[in-house]
Design a protein around this motif. Structure first.
Motif, PDB file in Angstrom:
ATOM      1  N   THR A  87      19.518  29.656  72.032  1.00 36.34           N
ATOM      2  CA  THR A  87      20.210  28.377  71.909  1.00 36.34           C
ATOM      3  C   THR A  87      21.542  28.424  72.657  1.00 36.34           C
ATOM      4  OG1 THR A  87      19.168  27.984  69.771  1.00 36.34           O
ATOM      5  CG2 THR A  87      21.153  26.709  70.260  1.00 36.34           C
ATOM      6  N   ALA A  88      22.238  29.539  72.516  1.00 34.17           N
ATOM      7  CA  ALA A  88      23.502  29.694  73.249  1.00 34.17           C
ATOM      8  C   ALA A  88      23.242  29.760  74.745  1.00 34.17           C
ATOM      9  CB  ALA A  88      24.223  30.952  72.782  1.00 34.17           C
ATOM     10  N   LEU A  89      22.163  30.438  75.116  1.00 35.95           N
ATOM     11  CA  LEU A  89      21.858  30.657  76.525  1.00 35.95           C
ATOM     12  C   LEU A  89      21.572  29.341  77.253  1.00 35.95           C
ATOM     13  CD1 LEU A  89      21.378  33.023  78.534  1.00 35.95           C
ATOM     14  CD2 LEU A  89      18.971  32.891  77.947  1.00 35.95           C
ATOM     15  N   TYR A  90      20.729  28.502  76.638  1.00 35.85           N
ATOM     16  CA  TYR A  90      20.306  27.293  77.339  1.00 35.85           C
ATOM     17  C   TYR A  90      21.077  26.051  76.901  1.00 35.85           C
ATOM     18  CZ  TYR A  90      16.470  30.139  79.035  1.00 35.85           C
ATOM     19  OH  TYR A  90      15.748  31.109  79.648  1.00 35.85           O
ATOM     20  N   GLY A  91      21.906  26.179  75.878  1.00 37.45           N
ATOM     21  CA  GLY A  91      22.659  25.017  75.406  1.00 37.45           C
ATOM     22  C   GLY A  91      21.771  23.949  74.822  1.00 37.45           C
ATOM     23  N   THR A  92      20.606  24.356  74.338  1.00 41.31           N
ATOM     24  CA  THR A  92      19.728  23.399  73.669  1.00 41.31           C
ATOM     25  C   THR A  92      19.068  24.118  72.500  1.00 41.31           C
ATOM     26  OG1 THR A  92      17.947  21.822  73.980  1.00 41.31           O
ATOM     27  CG2 THR A  92      17.734  23.893  75.130  1.00 41.31           C
ATOM     28  N   ASP A  93      18.710  23.346  71.478  1.00 40.95           N
ATOM     29  CA  ASP A  93      18.249  23.964  70.241  1.00 40.95           C
ATOM     30  C   ASP A  93      16.884  24.632  70.416  1.00 40.95           C
ATOM     31  OD1 ASP A  93      18.514  24.661  67.630  1.00 40.95           O
ATOM     32  OD2 ASP A  93      17.459  22.870  66.896  1.00 40.95           O
ATOM     33  N   VAL A  94      16.823  25.940  70.206  1.00 39.89           N
ATOM     34  CA  VAL A  94      15.561  26.679  70.326  1.00 39.89           C
ATOM     35  C   VAL A  94      15.185  27.199  68.940  1.00 39.89           C
ATOM     36  CG1 VAL A  94      14.401  28.656  71.384  1.00 39.89           C
ATOM     37  CG2 VAL A  94      16.126  27.397  72.681  1.00 39.89           C
ATOM     38  N   VAL A  95      13.938  26.950  68.507  1.00 37.21           N
ATOM     39  CA  VAL A  95      13.504  27.485  67.222  1.00 37.21           C
ATOM     40  C   VAL A  95      12.373  28.475  67.430  1.00 37.21           C
ATOM     41  CG1 VAL A  95      14.191  25.459  65.890  1.00 37.21           C
ATOM     42  CG2 VAL A  95      11.873  25.596  66.847  1.00 37.21           C
ATOM     43  N   ALA A  96      12.241  29.426  66.539  1.00 37.02           N
ATOM     44  CA  ALA A  96      11.176  30.415  66.635  1.00 37.02           C
ATOM     45  C   ALA A  96      10.117  30.093  65.590  1.00 37.02           C
ATOM     46  CB  ALA A  96      11.735  31.812  66.403  1.00 37.02           C
TER      47      ALA A  96
END
Lengths: 348, 257
Positions: free
Chosen positions: B236-245
């Motif tokens: 999420t920090a890397l791409y600046g968009t919310d990533v869920v696992a």
């Protein structure tokens, strides 16, 4: 796609298109055919039997003189000029990775012509003219690289565009020099520039042209593999172990030298350098191990045949052979362009 | 085991941003590295620097098999290390087979005549890339995905110890994405090859890589084991968009949509 795995034992293709004996045989036939045409056609048409007689130093002396003193030197000259132009075109097409590159289009011929013209007007001897023509061609190439660099990154397409502009600029310089040249020499200079083997100051050098062509092919051949790699672009070539800086510099100089040799002997002959490498590619593919020698030999044959036509079409008047190569080259190029839709040769 | 590639104190910058500062990492035989980061963060520039296509800045050191990159003879280096670039110039057409055969260039002798082994290796590379049936076609006649596979076939034919891959599966369909990832994983596991690839798919990264380098921008980097570093928080920090696992039958997947 998974079905392919069952065919993995198939033997690799050694020659993408025709087999080698056919290729060598075909090339010998092409060369023999063009030389025979060159011997037969001209101010006086000679039938093959009297040519054979003259070649054995028999029969009428006039015909022996025509064959030995006029036509054979002329054929050797045409062959070497055509071969050098085709070789130079093949090199420039890899260097610019553009199928439209050739010494005439890029202004390399123009640079050689301007230098040669200035040397003629200054009354320099033949070797001075040749040396200066090489300098002119090399300078034009250097200027081409420099101008492209100064206006942005050196990319093949930008080199091509800069070259086209330079070629027009240099042809204006040629026109200017012609306008300033004295009346008596004007006709000769004009014909030489239009691309003609008749006014060649290099007639004496005809014996030198053919060895030069063969030497050029032999010198280039070991680099064929690296030229193939260069087709994938400079970075890929570097990652495959090619010293691209050294290689491209050497090849630009070599192409300039080939162009200069051709231009001093026959002026500005266009289209040979453009068309012949394409013809070879359509027949055997772009592998330079085949392309380089064949371009040299086919280019020579093409110019011998074109020169024979130039001498005989309106005999006793002689046409500039550059006009004829253009008449042959334009439709041929359009034909290649049309075929390329199917073969993908010119698609990018 | 001796490292294949050793990077120490590498500072790199693009015209508009710092790519990495004082980066040090060590790629060992059998390791698969993933480089992840947003568009334009400098993944390609970093890979080209590692490949020696761009000069490494003063004070940094990049060693291949213990020897500084610039001290390698070019051909010898090309036998040890290959790079798959993101784009190739279209150029003039060789056939598909001739193009893949170019990968053998650093292995050939002076006259560049390929031997039977070179041809066999090239054919096997084309089979892996699924191009065996099209080997006689002009390379220009291929589709975008097929051209990409041809570039992969070329470096497979090159057969180096270290593969640097710049987004190897862009433009590939799902079948070939999986096939090529699995092939590279197999090369690492069975033949001890080292692989460094720039990637955009974190699920592929966690499935196929052992180590990752995250380029966060502004010169900040994270280096570590894939399982530790590829977390929803980091991504999420890397791409600046919310990533869920989420867990799928095959393992962890990352979802952004």
């Amino acid at each position: 796609m998974g079905l392919e795995t069952t065919r993995q034992r198939e033997r690799p293709p050694l020659f993408a298109h025709p087999p080698l004996p056919l290729l060598i045989g075909g090339t010998i036939l092409i060369m023999a055919g063009s030389c025979l045409t060159g011997l037969m056609l001209g101010g006086v048409a000679l039938p093959p039997p009297s040519i054979l007689e003259a070649l054995r130093h028999e029969g009428p002396v006039v015909i022996q003189t025509i064959v030995w003193k006029l036509r054979i030197p002329r054929i050797l000259l045409a062959f070497s000029v055509g071969g050098l132009l085709a070789l130079s075109g093949a090199l420039l097409q890899v260097l610019l990775r553009n199928p439209l590159a050739d010494p005439y289009v890029l202004g390399v011929s123009g640079g050689a012509a301007v230098a040669a013209l200035l040397s003629f007007m200054a009354g320099l001897p033949l070797y001075g003219v040749m040396g200066n023509a090489f300098l002119g061609a090399a300078l034009a190439t250097a200027l081409l690289l420099l101008l492209t660099r100064l206006t942005g990154p050196i990319t093949p397409i930008r080199l091509l565009l800069t070259g086209i502009i330079m070629a027009s600029g240099l042809s204006a310089v040629v026109t200017l020099l012609l306008a300033l040249s004295p009346e008596p020499t004007l006709h000769t200079l004009l014909f030489w520039l239009m691309g003609s083997l008749a006014y060649s100051p290099g007639m004496v050098a005809a014996g030198m042209g053919l060895p030069a062509l063969l030497l050029a092919i032999l010198l280039l051949w070991p680099f064929a593999g690296e030229l193939n790699v260069l087709l994938r672009g400079v970075e890929t070539a570097q990652s495959l172990g090619v010293h691209t800086g050294r290689l491209t510099l050497g090849l630009y100089l070599f192409a300039s030298l080939c162009t200069a040799l051709a231009v001093t002997q026959a002026g500005m002959i266009g289209f040979v350098g453009l068309i012949v490498p394409h013809l070879v590619r359509m027949t055997v593919g772009a592998d330079h191990r085949k392309l380089l020698p064949l371009a040299g030999l086919w280019g020579g044959s093409l110019l011998v045949a074109a020169d024979a036509l130039a001498r005989s079409l309106l005999a006793p008047r002689e046409l500039p052979v550059g006009v004829l190569t253009a008449f042959l080259g334009v439709p041929l190029f359009l034909l290649l362009l049309a075929r390329s839709n199917r073969t993908g040769i010119l698609r990018s | 085991m001796n490292p294949t590639l050793e990077v120490a104190h590498l500072d790199l910058a693009s015209p508009h941003d710092v790519i990495c500062e004082n980066l040090s990492l060590c790629v060992r035989p059998g390791e698969v590295w993933g480089i992840l980061g947003p568009n334009g963060v400098g993944k390609s520039t970093l890979l080209k620097t590692l490949a020696g296509l761009r000069p490494a800045p003063e004070g940094s050191s990049i060693r291949l098999d213990g020897q500084p990159l610039e001290r390698w003879a070019r051909r010898a280096r090309a036998r040890r290390m290959a790079i798959l670039l993101q784009d190739n110039e279209p150029g003039l057409p060789l056939t598909v087979f001739e193009t893949a055969l170019l990968g053998r260039h650093p292995h050939l002798g002076l006259w560049g005549r390929p031997h039977h082994g070179d041809l066999r290796r090239t054919l096997s590379a084309l089979r892996i890339a699924g191009l065996l049936g099209q080997r006689q076609s002009p390379s220009q006649a291929l589709s975008a995905g097929e051209s990409r596979r041809l570039s992969v076939a070329l470096i497979l034919a090159q057969d180096p110890d270290l593969y640097l891959l710049d987004e190897p599966t862009t433009q590939l369909d799902l079948h070939y994405q999986r096939r090529l990832f699995e092939h590279f994983l197999g090369l690492a596991r069975k033949r001890g090859k080292a692989i460094v690839m720039a990637l955009h798919d974190p699920t592929a990264a966690i499935r196929f890589t052992t180590r990752v380098l995250l380029l966060l921008g502004g010169g900040r980097t994270v280096v570590g084991d894939s399982r530790d570093c590829l977390t929803p928080e980091h991504l999420t920090a890397l791409y600046g968009t919310d990533v869920v696992a989420a867990h799928s039958p095959r393992g962890l997947v990352f979802d952004v949509f």
